[in-house]
Design a protein around this motif. Structure first.
Motif, PDB file in Angstrom:
ATOM      1  N   LEU A 133       0.808  -1.220   0.000  1.00 40.01           N
ATOM      2  CA  LEU A 133       0.000   0.000   0.000  1.00 40.01           C
ATOM      3  C   LEU A 133       0.841   1.269   0.000  1.00 40.01           C
ATOM      4  CD1 LEU A 133      -2.809  -1.019   2.456  1.00 40.01           C
ATOM      5  CD2 LEU A 133      -2.906  -0.854  -0.014  1.00 40.01           C
ATOM      6  N   ARG A 134       1.871   1.322   0.872  1.00 36.19           N
ATOM      7  CA  ARG A 134       2.582   2.589   0.980  1.00 36.19           C
ATOM      8  C   ARG A 134       3.380   2.894  -0.275  1.00 36.19           C
ATOM      9  NH1 ARG A 134       6.694   2.371   5.917  1.00 36.19           N
ATOM     10  NH2 ARG A 134       4.673   2.131   6.900  1.00 36.19           N
ATOM     11  N   ARG A 135       3.625   1.883  -1.083  1.00 30.69           N
ATOM     12  CA  ARG A 135       4.327   2.137  -2.331  1.00 30.69           C
ATOM     13  C   ARG A 135       3.356   2.461  -3.466  1.00 30.69           C
ATOM     14  NH1 ARG A 135       9.386  -0.472  -1.094  1.00 30.69           N
ATOM     15  NH2 ARG A 135       8.969  -1.244   0.982  1.00 30.69           N
ATOM     16  N   MET A 136       2.073   2.382  -3.181  1.00 28.50           N
ATOM     17  CA  MET A 136       1.098   2.525  -4.259  1.00 28.50           C
ATOM     18  C   MET A 136       0.248   3.770  -4.143  1.00 28.50           C
ATOM     19  SD  MET A 136      -0.084  -1.007  -5.639  1.00 28.50           S
ATOM     20  CE  MET A 136      -0.151  -0.080  -7.118  1.00 28.50           C
ATOM     21  N   VAL A 137       0.634   4.680  -3.227  1.00 27.75           N
ATOM     22  CA  VAL A 137      -0.175   5.875  -3.056  1.00 27.75           C
ATOM     23  C   VAL A 137      -0.336   6.558  -4.407  1.00 27.75           C
ATOM     24  CG1 VAL A 137      -0.315   8.086  -1.899  1.00 27.75           C
ATOM     25  CG2 VAL A 137       0.712   6.148  -0.742  1.00 27.75           C
ATOM     26  N   ASN A 138      -1.568   6.850  -4.747  1.00 32.04           N
ATOM     27  CA  ASN A 138      -1.886   7.549  -5.993  1.00 32.04           C
ATOM     28  C   ASN A 138      -1.593   6.773  -7.268  1.00 32.04           C
ATOM     29  OD1 ASN A 138      -2.994   9.655  -4.821  1.00 32.04           O
ATOM     30  ND2 ASN A 138      -1.492  11.173  -5.457  1.00 32.04           N
ATOM     31  N   SER A 139      -1.470   5.465  -7.191  1.00 30.46           N
ATOM     32  CA  SER A 139      -1.370   4.704  -8.430  1.00 30.46           C
ATOM     33  C   SER A 139      -2.747   4.655  -9.074  1.00 30.46           C
ATOM     34  CB  SER A 139      -0.943   3.276  -8.158  1.00 30.46           C
ATOM     35  OG  SER A 139       0.292   3.255  -7.549  1.00 30.46           O
ATOM     36  N   THR A 140      -2.767   4.232 -10.333  1.00 28.42           N
ATOM     37  CA  THR A 140      -4.069   4.125 -10.979  1.00 28.42           C
ATOM     38  C   THR A 140      -4.846   2.974 -10.349  1.00 28.42           C
ATOM     39  OG1 THR A 140      -3.183   2.608 -12.596  1.00 28.42           O
ATOM     40  CG2 THR A 140      -3.169   4.935 -13.166  1.00 28.42           C
ATOM     41  N   PRO A 141      -6.180   3.086 -10.329  1.00 30.56           N
ATOM     42  CA  PRO A 141      -6.992   2.021  -9.728  1.00 30.56           C
ATOM     43  C   PRO A 141      -6.682   0.667 -10.341  1.00 30.56           C
ATOM     44  CG  PRO A 141      -8.361   3.877 -10.325  1.00 30.56           C
ATOM     45  CD  PRO A 141      -6.998   4.191 -10.826  1.00 30.56           C
ATOM     46  N   ILE A 142      -6.427   0.665 -11.662  1.00 34.27           N
ATOM     47  CA  ILE A 142      -6.204  -0.621 -12.310  1.00 34.27           C
ATOM     48  C   ILE A 142      -4.914  -1.262 -11.824  1.00 34.27           C
ATOM     49  CG2 ILE A 142      -5.531  -1.597 -14.539  1.00 34.27           C
ATOM     50  CD1 ILE A 142      -8.452  -1.601 -14.203  1.00 34.27           C
ATOM     51  N   SER A 143      -3.874  -0.469 -11.599  1.00 38.26           N
ATOM     52  CA  SER A 143      -2.650  -1.131 -11.135  1.00 38.26           C
ATOM     53  C   SER A 143      -2.808  -1.637  -9.706  1.00 38.26           C
ATOM     54  CB  SER A 143      -1.404  -0.265 -11.311  1.00 38.26           C
ATOM     55  OG  SER A 143      -1.678   1.075 -11.247  1.00 38.26           O
ATOM     56  N   MET A 144      -3.581  -0.897  -8.889  1.00 39.55           N
ATOM     57  CA  MET A 144      -3.874  -1.406  -7.549  1.00 39.55           C
ATOM     58  C   MET A 144      -4.580  -2.760  -7.648  1.00 39.55           C
ATOM     59  SD  MET A 144      -3.888   1.109  -4.883  1.00 39.55           S
ATOM     60  CE  MET A 144      -3.881   2.846  -4.750  1.00 39.55           C
ATOM     61  N   PHE A 145      -5.549  -2.799  -8.561  1.00 38.64           N
ATOM     62  CA  PHE A 145      -6.325  -4.014  -8.764  1.00 38.64           C
ATOM     63  C   PHE A 145      -5.399  -5.167  -9.151  1.00 38.64           C
ATOM     64  CE2 PHE A 145      -9.262  -6.309 -11.811  1.00 38.64           C
ATOM     65  CZ  PHE A 145      -9.996  -6.919 -10.819  1.00 38.64           C
ATOM     66  N   MET A 146      -4.479  -4.883 -10.083  1.00 43.89           N
ATOM     67  CA  MET A 146      -3.499  -5.894 -10.505  1.00 43.89           C
ATOM     68  C   MET A 146      -2.696  -6.382  -9.305  1.00 43.89           C
ATOM     69  SD  MET A 146      -3.464  -6.472 -13.646  1.00 43.89           S
ATOM     70  CE  MET A 146      -4.540  -5.862 -14.872  1.00 43.89           C
ATOM     71  N   ALA A 147      -2.260  -5.424  -8.487  1.00 47.25           N
ATOM     72  CA  ALA A 147      -1.438  -5.804  -7.338  1.00 47.25           C
ATOM     73  C   ALA A 147      -2.215  -6.738  -6.413  1.00 47.25           C
ATOM     74  CB  ALA A 147      -0.983  -4.560  -6.584  1.00 47.25           C
ATOM     75  N   THR A 148      -3.533  -6.491  -6.270  1.00 50.67           N
ATOM     76  CA  THR A 148      -4.289  -7.384  -5.379  1.00 50.67           C
ATOM     77  C   THR A 148      -4.502  -8.752  -6.023  1.00 50.67           C
ATOM     78  OG1 THR A 148      -6.441  -6.608  -6.141  1.00 50.67           O
ATOM     79  CG2 THR A 148      -5.485  -5.493  -4.245  1.00 50.67           C
ATOM     80  N   ILE A 149      -4.520  -8.805  -7.359  1.00 54.29           N
ATOM     81  CA  ILE A 149      -4.553 -10.124  -7.992  1.00 54.29           C
ATOM     82  C   ILE A 149      -3.272 -10.876  -7.623  1.00 54.29           C
ATOM     83  CG2 ILE A 149      -4.520 -11.363 -10.190  1.00 54.29           C
ATOM     84  CD1 ILE A 149      -6.298  -9.293 -11.378  1.00 54.29           C
ATOM     85  N   GLY A 150      -2.140 -10.148  -7.687  1.00 55.96           N
ATOM     86  CA  GLY A 150      -0.882 -10.748  -7.265  1.00 55.96           C
ATOM     87  C   GLY A 150      -0.954 -11.200  -5.819  1.00 55.96           C
ATOM     88  N   LEU A 151      -1.516 -10.346  -4.973  1.00 58.20           N
ATOM     89  CA  LEU A 151      -1.631 -10.677  -3.548  1.00 58.20           C
ATOM     90  C   LEU A 151      -2.459 -11.938  -3.351  1.00 58.20           C
ATOM     91  CD1 LEU A 151      -1.185  -9.881  -0.574  1.00 58.20           C
ATOM     92  CD2 LEU A 151      -3.275  -8.534  -0.711  1.00 58.20           C
ATOM     93  N   SER A 152      -3.539 -12.064  -4.126  1.00 52.99           N
ATOM     94  CA  SER A 152      -4.391 -13.244  -3.950  1.00 52.99           C
ATOM     95  C   SER A 152      -3.621 -14.503  -4.329  1.00 52.99           C
ATOM     96  CB  SER A 152      -5.691 -13.107  -4.745  1.00 52.99           C
ATOM     97  OG  SER A 152      -5.509 -13.505  -6.066  1.00 52.99           O
ATOM     98  N   PHE A 153      -2.771 -14.396  -5.349  1.00 48.89           N
ATOM     99  CA  PHE A 153      -1.954 -15.571  -5.712  1.00 48.89           C
ATOM    100  C   PHE A 153      -0.997 -15.926  -4.577  1.00 48.89           C
ATOM    101  CE2 PHE A 153      -2.129 -17.238 -10.115  1.00 48.89           C
ATOM    102  CZ  PHE A 153      -3.311 -16.641 -10.468  1.00 48.89           C
ATOM    103  N   VAL A 154      -0.373 -14.901  -4.022  1.00 44.67           N
ATOM    104  CA  VAL A 154       0.573 -15.157  -2.925  1.00 44.67           C
ATOM    105  C   VAL A 154      -0.152 -15.842  -1.762  1.00 44.67           C
ATOM    106  CG1 VAL A 154       2.046 -14.067  -1.205  1.00 44.67           C
ATOM    107  CG2 VAL A 154       2.077 -13.250  -3.554  1.00 44.67           C
ATOM    108  N   LEU A 155      -1.323 -15.316  -1.401  1.00 41.35           N
ATOM    109  CA  LEU A 155      -2.042 -15.875  -0.257  1.00 41.35           C
ATOM    110  C   LEU A 155      -2.500 -17.307  -0.523  1.00 41.35           C
ATOM    111  CD1 LEU A 155      -4.214 -12.902   1.020  1.00 41.35           C
ATOM    112  CD2 LEU A 155      -2.260 -13.956   2.123  1.00 41.35           C
TER     113      LEU A 155
END
Lengths: 356, 269, 297
Positions: free
Chosen positions: C87-109
């Protein structure tokens, strides 16, 4: 690095229209092309061809397709697997019921069917943005999975949900060995890549990019946003559909809905995120990366004879991809292509940039 | 003046800042803010006023910006790289451009957010929300209303009141006049000057409305294209041709028109 | 005819009660979206992660409630890691890249869950009643009803937390305007950790309830994804929306499946919720209770 690149601007209109601007680069491309066509099939074993190169080429088409809609037109899509399934099942129906049609045409008709699905499910993109659109493409993914697992008409009412693909021939040559398959896929990939590259250099591509970068501004400039978005969905889905048909016909030789699950949608998203959004070459690099990584991981665990069972390897792989995607999104949002670009810049000015 | 503390509460020396790693927004900006003064930061749109303030409060980090060179010294200590929340605890509080109240929260809640999150006890300038309501009686009558129901001027009062409850030593104000009627603008500035005088609050205010800002300040800086192009006592600035022409709407002398001042300010035309 | 109606009511009620399960996931989702503007695709993975961790801990022979207690710090750790690593590295990123990052997070989990605890189906039993009782002529499942009660308690707890505590107020301020909140001294990192932690607890509760109903298994992730149409239907930022959306989705998928699904080959629950949500969106793009957002040029 190998030759001078400074102050070499195109001197005529036809020069500036070339896909590859410098003649040295064209020579390199030619050598690379000959290498791919002549040397690779000669030295690569059956395993490398059929288990690595062919799936790589096929998924590259799908990655280009997704890149068109997501990287160029900026519309998120989680339904790649669904569009691939539409292409595959349409081709299968056509190939088995109307054998008069040449098989390659079946692939492209499958792509066309996927394009229609793309338009239909792209319609929400006219009203919806970002996540909402992602959800609507996810809907298509789940709907397609359900449709092709429940309605047995699509696989000619066979008892089993997974049917085998009959042998087929192209231009009188029966496609059976990995070499023939390789050439067939190469030809299709070449045509579709060339088309995509040119499309993105044309007004069509510029229109999409305008919408991606600022939809309101694009609209104010007179671009018909709905038409362009649907166009993007259609063309993207066409690519995915062709890739889906090839996936079954050339690579798997069987057709089952589980090969087009949401997993493959994610895989292809990862390809373009890692390779580079909005670049055609990045689709290839990403596809190679995503396909090779598990092979490398496996090889490493075997080589080190680590006591890890296969289940754990697949979990590790999942974690690894998750971390990679997060890394690329956070640190290198323009993907490997951007990294390569930076490397290239450094090499070009080497050794003058040492210490800088 | 307290002993042991530098005379300048804040000084920026050759500060450059970029957005997204490459877009240069500030170039070698140097300015100093004496304790207890009210300083006006003038300049047209895009000249770097907001960036300067955000550089000081480090809200820049939330806009994907960062300082690339130079030093920012506050109360004798460099504050480069401190988190925005930490800077607020140290007494640097910014009122953002466009007021930015929490529209869905009531006036009371807006003020409470600031009061709840301020831990320092050594420099309290207001005792609590009641004191804010004493400053702005019109807010007191609407304290349980959602802020979105309030007028622009009242929202600006909420924003200033909220900032005061964060117990600032140095208040950064970004365009308090934005979108307000001329009469309200001078009222707001009178209030701000009043805070400066009665509470001894040091204030740095970025403003496009030069005449009002200069009228109520001690000292002014002029920003153009990300650099400081002028500065001085308010009286001097009001007499300078550049300010007269660019900010106060007075025609310059003929001789001045061909001078260098104009080339630096041709963004206006 | 009366029989039909009675059957209809039974199906409707069971659909509504399943819908509450979706609402539970959706609530965690809305919390995260409001406070950190992240469209968290990993919500389902978090549910699975919480439930599997709980089962795994109780596998050491611990009491189920005590294991749940031990899972709470794990979820806190997860929230903390998500904050500092993503999160702290993503302040003000586009919503879509945040979304992508959470897809990555779901894979990790998901990968972590399977790596540590395996991918089998685990039973989870913590004493929810399983009988049925009859109101008028309609059968009601006691289990589903207790789930509704748990959901009500959870929501009440959240409302109290957000409306009547200082931290809750800071969270609401961040949700309104994160930069303004920071400008008066709210620490974004702290708020994000707290919100993700609370969402983690909601996930734990959800995981327990679902685990008791279906067993703890990887398929929970896909079922939890149905929170997506739920929040889209309810409006991304509204907790009442998440609840009503869950009820609508639950009821409509059950009714469709029972009365029309068989004609289509059954198992339509996999896509009907999404289609319902999209059709609804085409009429009202901001969802039931969502705020109409003004796009900035």
């Amino acid at each position: 690095m190998l030759y001078r690149i400074a102050r070499r601007l195109p001197s005529s209109h036809s020069d500036s229209l070339r896909i590859i601007a410098r003649k040295e680069d064209r020579a390199i491309a030619l050598v690379a092309g000959l290498f791919i066509l002549l040397v690779v099939p000669a030295i690569a074993g059956d395993y490398v061809l059929s288990a690595l190169l062919i799936p790589f080429l096929i998924l590259s088409i799908a990655a280009i397709g997704l890149n068109l809609v997501m990287g160029y037109a900026g519309q998120a899509s989680l339904g790649t697997g669904g569009f691939m399934a539409v292409g595959a099942y349409t081709s299968y129906k056509l190939a088995t019921n109307i054998p008069e049609i040449p098989i390659v045409l079946d692939f492209f008709l499958g792509g066309l069917a996927a394009a229609l699905a793309g338009i239909l499910f792209g319609l929400p993109s006219l009203r919806l943005k970002a996540f909402y659109l992602a959800i609507s493409t996810l809907a298509f993914q789940f709907f397609a999975e359900w449709l092709f697992s429940k309605v047995s008409w699509f696989w000619n009412d066979n008892a089993s949900g997974v049917v085998s693909i009959p042998a087929f021939d192209v231009l009188g040559i029966t496609i059976e060995g990995p070499r023939q398959s390789y050439y067939l896929v190469c030809a299709i990939v070449a045509i579709m890549t060339l088309a995509a590259v040119n499309l993105m250099r044309s007004h069509v591509g510029r229109r999409w990019m305008a919408i991606r970068d600022n939809e309101t501004a694009a609209r104010l400039m007179g671009i018909s946003v709905p038409a362009a978005k649907l166009q993007a969905f259609a063309i993207s889905s066409f690519y995915c559909g062709v890739a889906g048909a090839l996936w079954s016909f050339v690579y798997l030789k069987t057709l089952g809905v589980s090969s087009y699950s949401i997993d493959i949608s994610f895989k292809i998203i990862f390809m373009i995120v890692i390779g580079g959004m909005g670049t055609i070459l990045g689709s290839f690099i990403g596809a190679a990366f995503v396909l090779l990584m598990p092979v490398v991981l496996n090889a490493v665990t075997v080589a080190l004879s680590l006591p890890i069972d296969t289940g754990s390897v697949s979990s590790l792989e999942q974690i690894f991809f998750g971390v990679l995607v997060i890394y690329f999104v956070l640190v290198e949002p323009r993907g490997i292509m951007h990294l390569l670009g930076k490397l290239h810049k450094k090499l070009v000015s080497w050794p003058l940039n040492i210490g800088r | 003046m307290q002993s042991g503390l530098p005379e300048n509460m804040l000084s920026l020396t050759n500060v450059s800042a970029v957005y997204m790693g490459s877009i240069l927004a500030l170039r070698n900006v140097s300015l100093s803010v004496p304790r207890g003064s009210m300083i006006a930061l003038l300049g047209p749109n895009g000249s770097g006023k907001t960036t300067t303030l955000k550089t000081i409060s480090n809200l820049l980090s939330l806009d994907r910006g960062r300082v690339t060179k130079g030093s920012i010294v506050y109360e004798g200590k460099p504050i480069h790289g401190a988190s925005p929340a930490q800077l607020v605890q140290n007494g640097i509080v910014q009122v953002l451009e466009g007021r930015r109240c929490f529209l869905g929260l009531t006036v009371d809640e807006n003020l409470a957010v600031a009061a709840n999150n301020t831990r320092n006890t050594d420099h309290r300038i207001v005792s609590g929300a009641e004191e804010i309501y004493a400053f702005f009686p019109s807010l007191a009558r609407q304290r349980r209303k959602k802020v979105e129901m309030l007028s622009g001027g009242e929202q600006q009062m909420v924003a200033i009141g909220r900032a005061l409850l964060a117990q600032p030593k140095l208040l950064l104000l970004d365009e308090p006049s934005m979108g307000l009627a001329p009469k309200l603008v001078s009222q707001i500035f009178e209030t701000i000057r009043n805070l400066n005088r009665t509470l001894g609050l040091t204030i740095l205010v970025a403003e496009q409305n030069a005449s009002v800002a200069l009228k109520h300040s001690d000292y002014g800086y002029i920003l153009n294209n990300g650099s400081v192009t002028g500065g001085g006592e308010v009286a001097e600035l009001l007499e300078s041709e550049e300010v007269k022409y660019s900010y106060l709407g007075q025609p310059p002398d003929k001789a001045q028109r061909q001078g260098n001042d104009l080339s630096a300010t041709n963004w206006m035309t | 005819m009366f029989e039909d109606f009675q059957f209809f009511v039974e199906v409707l009620i069971s659909g509504l009660l399943t819908g509450i399960l979706y609402s539970l996931v959706a609530i965690g989702f809305v919390l995260i979206y409001k406070a950190s503007n992240v469209f968290n695709f990993a919500q389902g993975a978090m549910v699975l992660f919480a439930a599997t961790t709980l089962v795994g801990i109780s596998g050491f022979g611990l009491n189920i409630w005590f294991s749940a207690l031990l899972t709470i710090p794990v979820m806190a750790l997860l929230a903390y890691l998500v904050e500092i690593l993503i999160l702290r590295r993503m302040v003000n990123s586009t919503p879509i890249s945040m979304f992508m990052a959470t897809i990555g997070l779901s894979f990790v989990l998901l990968g972590l869950t399977q790596l540590i605890w395996g991918s089998g189906v685990h039973l989870l039993e913590f004493g929810l009643p399983s009988g049925q009782f009859i109101v008028g002529d309609v059968f009601i499942n006691q289990f589903d009803l207790s789930v509704a009660a748990i959901c009500a308690i959870l929501v009440a707890g959240l409302v109290i937390f957000f409306q009547h505590t200082k931290v809750g107020l800071s969270l609401r301020a961040v949700a309104e305007d994160h930069q303004a909140a920071v400008s008066v001294g709210v620490s974004l990192s702290k708020v994000w950790v707290i919100v993700w932690f609370i969402a983690g607890i909601v996930c734990l509760v959800t995981g327990m309830v679902w685990g008791a109903k279906l067993g703890v298994q990887p398929a929970l992730n896909l079922i939890a994804l149905k929170a997506l149409p739920v929040i889209v239907l309810g409006g991304l930022t509204s907790i009442p929306g998440a609840i009503v959306g869950g009820l609508i989705i639950g009821a409509s998928e059950k009714l469709f499946e029972v009365f029309l699904g068989s004609a289509f080959g059954g198992a339509t629950e996999s896509w009907v919720p999404y289609v319902v949500a999209i059709l609804f969106l085409l009429v009202k793009p901001s969802g039931l209770f969502g705020s109409t957002q003004i796009g900035r040029i």
